[in-house]
Write a protein that holds these residues in place. Structure first.
Motif, PDB file in Angstrom:
ATOM      1  N   ASP A  10       0.796  -1.238   0.000  1.00  0.00           N
ATOM      2  CA  ASP A  10       0.000   0.000   0.000  1.00  0.00           C
ATOM      3  C   ASP A  10       0.820   1.276   0.000  1.00  0.00           C
ATOM      4  N   ASP A  11       2.039   1.241  -0.565  1.00  0.00           N
ATOM      5  CA  ASP A  11       2.806   2.486  -0.633  1.00  0.00           C
ATOM      6  C   ASP A  11       2.798   3.068  -2.043  1.00  0.00           C
ATOM      7  N   GLY A  12       2.163   2.387  -2.987  1.00  0.00           N
ATOM      8  CA  GLY A  12       2.015   2.919  -4.334  1.00  0.00           C
ATOM      9  C   GLY A  12       3.233   2.767  -5.227  1.00  0.00           C
ATOM     10  N   VAL A  13       4.323   2.205  -4.729  1.00  0.00           N
ATOM     11  CA  VAL A  13       5.531   2.016  -5.544  1.00  0.00           C
ATOM     12  C   VAL A  13       6.096   0.611  -5.284  1.00  0.00           C
ATOM     13  N   ASP A  14       6.999   0.213  -6.162  1.00  0.00           N
ATOM     14  CA  ASP A  14       7.667  -1.075  -5.965  1.00  0.00           C
ATOM     15  C   ASP A  14       8.841  -0.904  -5.011  1.00  0.00           C
ATOM     16  N   ARG A  15       8.715  -1.519  -3.845  1.00  0.00           N
ATOM     17  CA  ARG A  15       9.813  -1.525  -2.882  1.00  0.00           C
ATOM     18  C   ARG A  15       9.948  -2.963  -2.380  1.00  0.00           C
ATOM     19  N   PHE A  16      10.807  -3.715  -3.087  1.00  0.00           N
ATOM     20  CA  PHE A  16      10.973  -5.133  -2.795  1.00  0.00           C
ATOM     21  C   PHE A  16      12.182  -5.360  -1.883  1.00  0.00           C
ATOM     22  N   LEU A  17      12.050  -6.386  -1.041  1.00  0.00           N
ATOM     23  CA  LEU A  17      13.202  -6.802  -0.250  1.00  0.00           C
ATOM     24  C   LEU A  17      14.292  -7.275  -1.215  1.00  0.00           C
ATOM     25  N   GLU A  18      15.507  -6.731  -1.071  1.00  0.00           N
ATOM     26  CA  GLU A  18      16.573  -6.983  -2.037  1.00  0.00           C
ATOM     27  C   GLU A  18      17.900  -7.222  -1.326  1.00  0.00           C
ATOM     28  N   GLN A  35      24.895  -5.277  -2.672  1.00  0.00           N
ATOM     29  CA  GLN A  35      26.332  -5.515  -2.586  1.00  0.00           C
ATOM     30  C   GLN A  35      26.765  -5.758  -1.146  1.00  0.00           C
ATOM     31  N   GLY A  36      27.691  -6.712  -1.006  1.00  0.00           N
ATOM     32  CA  GLY A  36      28.185  -7.030   0.322  1.00  0.00           C
ATOM     33  C   GLY A  36      27.190  -7.767   1.185  1.00  0.00           C
ATOM     34  N   GLY A  37      26.094  -8.269   0.562  1.00  0.00           N
ATOM     35  CA  GLY A  37      25.096  -9.004   1.322  1.00  0.00           C
ATOM     36  C   GLY A  37      24.150  -8.136   2.121  1.00  0.00           C
ATOM     37  N   VAL A  38      24.183  -6.830   1.892  1.00  0.00           N
ATOM     38  CA  VAL A  38      23.271  -5.927   2.601  1.00  0.00           C
ATOM     39  C   VAL A  38      21.849  -6.121   2.065  1.00  0.00           C
ATOM     40  N   VAL A  39      20.875  -6.194   2.972  1.00  0.00           N
ATOM     41  CA  VAL A  39      19.484  -6.434   2.598  1.00  0.00           C
ATOM     42  C   VAL A  39      18.635  -5.258   3.073  1.00  0.00           C
ATOM     43  N   ASP A  40      17.825  -4.727   2.132  1.00  0.00           N
ATOM     44  CA  ASP A  40      16.873  -3.673   2.489  1.00  0.00           C
ATOM     45  C   ASP A  40      15.703  -3.743   1.510  1.00  0.00           C
ATOM     46  N   PHE A  41      14.847  -2.735   1.504  1.00  0.00           N
ATOM     47  CA  PHE A  41      13.664  -2.731   0.640  1.00  0.00           C
ATOM     48  C   PHE A  41      13.811  -1.730  -0.506  1.00  0.00           C
ATOM     49  N   HIS A  79      10.373  -1.917  10.273  1.00  0.00           N
ATOM     50  CA  HIS A  79       9.751  -0.665   9.846  1.00  0.00           C
ATOM     51  C   HIS A  79      10.513  -0.159   8.624  1.00  0.00           C
ATOM     52  N   VAL A  80       9.773   0.242   7.599  1.00  0.00           N
ATOM     53  CA  VAL A  80      10.410   0.648   6.340  1.00  0.00           C
ATOM     54  C   VAL A  80       9.978   2.060   5.989  1.00  0.00           C
ATOM     55  N   ASP A  81      10.945   2.896   5.655  1.00  0.00           N
ATOM     56  CA  ASP A  81      10.659   4.258   5.214  1.00  0.00           C
ATOM     57  C   ASP A  81      11.500   4.540   3.973  1.00  0.00           C
ATOM     58  N   ASN A  82      10.822   4.722   2.849  1.00  0.00           N
ATOM     59  CA  ASN A  82      11.493   5.013   1.586  1.00  0.00           C
ATOM     60  C   ASN A  82      12.524   3.923   1.233  1.00  0.00           C
ATOM     61  N   GLY A  83      12.164   2.686   1.522  1.00  0.00           N
ATOM     62  CA  GLY A  83      13.017   1.555   1.174  1.00  0.00           C
ATOM     63  C   GLY A  83      14.054   1.187   2.213  1.00  0.00           C
ATOM     64  N   LEU A  84      14.267   2.040   3.197  1.00  0.00           N
ATOM     65  CA  LEU A  84      15.283   1.785   4.214  1.00  0.00           C
ATOM     66  C   LEU A  84      14.626   1.381   5.526  1.00  0.00           C
ATOM     67  N   LEU A  85      15.343   0.583   6.301  1.00  0.00           N
ATOM     68  CA  LEU A  85      14.824   0.136   7.583  1.00  0.00           C
ATOM     69  C   LEU A  85      15.042   1.216   8.637  1.00  0.00           C
ATOM     70  N   THR A  86      14.033   1.397   9.461  1.00  0.00           N
ATOM     71  CA  THR A  86      14.140   2.370  10.552  1.00  0.00           C
ATOM     72  C   THR A  86      13.815   1.662  11.864  1.00  0.00           C
ATOM     73  N   GLY A  87      14.293   2.209  12.924  1.00  0.00           N
ATOM     74  CA  GLY A  87      14.008   1.604  14.222  1.00  0.00           C
ATOM     75  C   GLY A  87      12.540   1.703  14.576  1.00  0.00           C
TER      76      GLY A  87
END
Length: 226
Positions: A109-117, A120-126, A204-212
Motif C-alpha cells: 500500500d505504498d504505491g511504488v515497488d519496494r521489494f526486499l533486495e 552488494q556485500g550481502g546488505v538487505v533492504d527494501f 519498519h520501512v521508510d522510503n526503502g530503508l529500515l528504521t528503528g
C-alpha cells in the motif's frame, strides 16, 4: 764371404720380412672383425629392448586399453540445513501468504515497488524495484516448534536474511537455532498482508530503508513468476 752367399742371405731376409709384414695385418684384421661383430650384436640386443618397450607403450596408449579417466567429483549446490522440527505455518497458507516458492516481498500500500533486495556485500533492504535474482526470495518454515516462523532465503544464494540490528539486515549462511534468522510472520488482516517480527522487533520501512520505528510495517508476497 762370396757375393753369392751375401745375395742369398739378403733374399732370405727379404722373404722373412715380407712374411711377417703380411701375417700381422691379417691377424689384426681378424681381431678387428671380431670386435665389430661383438659391438653389432650388443647394439642389436639393445635396439630389441627399446623396440619391445616402445611396443608396450603403444599398446597401453591405444583407445581400447586406456585407463578409465576418473570422473570429476560433482559438488552438490549448497542447500539449507534441515531439522527434524518445522514450524507450523498452516494459518499463513490459509491467509494466502506464499510459502516455499519464489516471491517478491513488497511493502504494501505504498504505491511504488519496494521489494526486499540483497545488495552488494550481502546488505538487505527494501530498495529493490525490479524482479531478479537479488529480489527473488522464499519464505520457508523455520526449524522451530513455534507457529508461523520462517526463514527468508533467496534461492540464488541459499543464505538466510539475518538481523544484525534494528535497522540492518544481511545475508549469512543459514544456521539452525539462530534467532537472528528466525522471523515470525504476524498476519495483518485477511488480505494476505503481514508484518515480520525478528530478533530486534517488527521491521519498519521508510522510503526503502529500515528504521528503528516509524514508517510502514505492512508487507505482502507477490508470486515471482506471475
Amino acid at each position: 764371404m762370396s757375393d753369392d752367399r751375401i745375395e742369398e742371405g739378403l733374399h732370405a731376409y727379404a722373404e722373412h720380412v715380407q712374411r711377417t709384414a703380411t701375417v700381422a695385418p691379417a691377424r689384426t684384421i681378424r681381431e678387428r672383425a671380431a670386435r665389430r661383430r661383438t659391438r653389432r650384436a650388443a647394439v642389436a640386443a639393445f635396439a630389441a629392448v627399446l623396440l619391445a618397450g616402445f611396443g608396450i607403450g603403444l599398446t597401453l596408449g591405444r583407445p581400447g586399453n586406456e585407463t578409465p579417466a576418473v570422473p570429476p567429483v560433482s559438488i552438490s549446490p549448497r542447500v539449507l540445513p534441515s531439522s527434524s522440527v518445522s514450524s507450523d505455518v498452516t494459518r499463513l497458507e490459509e491467509l494466502g501468504i506464499d510459502l516455499n516458492v519464489g516471491v517478491l516481498i513488497d511493502v504494501a500500500d505504498d504505491g511504488v515497488d519496494r521489494f526486499l533486495e540483497a545488495g552488494q556485500g550481502g546488505v538487505v533492504d527494501f530498495t529493490g524495484t525490479a524482479k531478479g535474482d537479488s529480489t527473488k526470495m522464499a519464505l520457508r518454515p523455520a526449524p522451530t516448534r513455534a507457529r508461523n516462523e520462517v526463514w527468508i532465503a533467496p534461492p540464488a544464494w541459499n543464505e538466510c536474511v539475518t538481523a544484525t540490528s534494528r535497522t540492518a539486515l544481511t545475508l549469512q549462511p543459514c544456521r539452525v537455532g539462530d534467532e537472528a534468522q528466525t522471523w515470525r510472520v504476524v498476519p495483518a488482516g485477511d488480505s494476505g498482508q503481514f508484518e515480520l517480527e525478528g530478533r530486534y522487533g517488527i521491521l519498519h520501512v521508510d522510503n526503502g530503508l529500515l528504521t528503528g520505528e516509524g514508517g510502514r510495517t505492512g508487507l505482502q508476497t507477490i508470486p515471482f513468476e506471475r
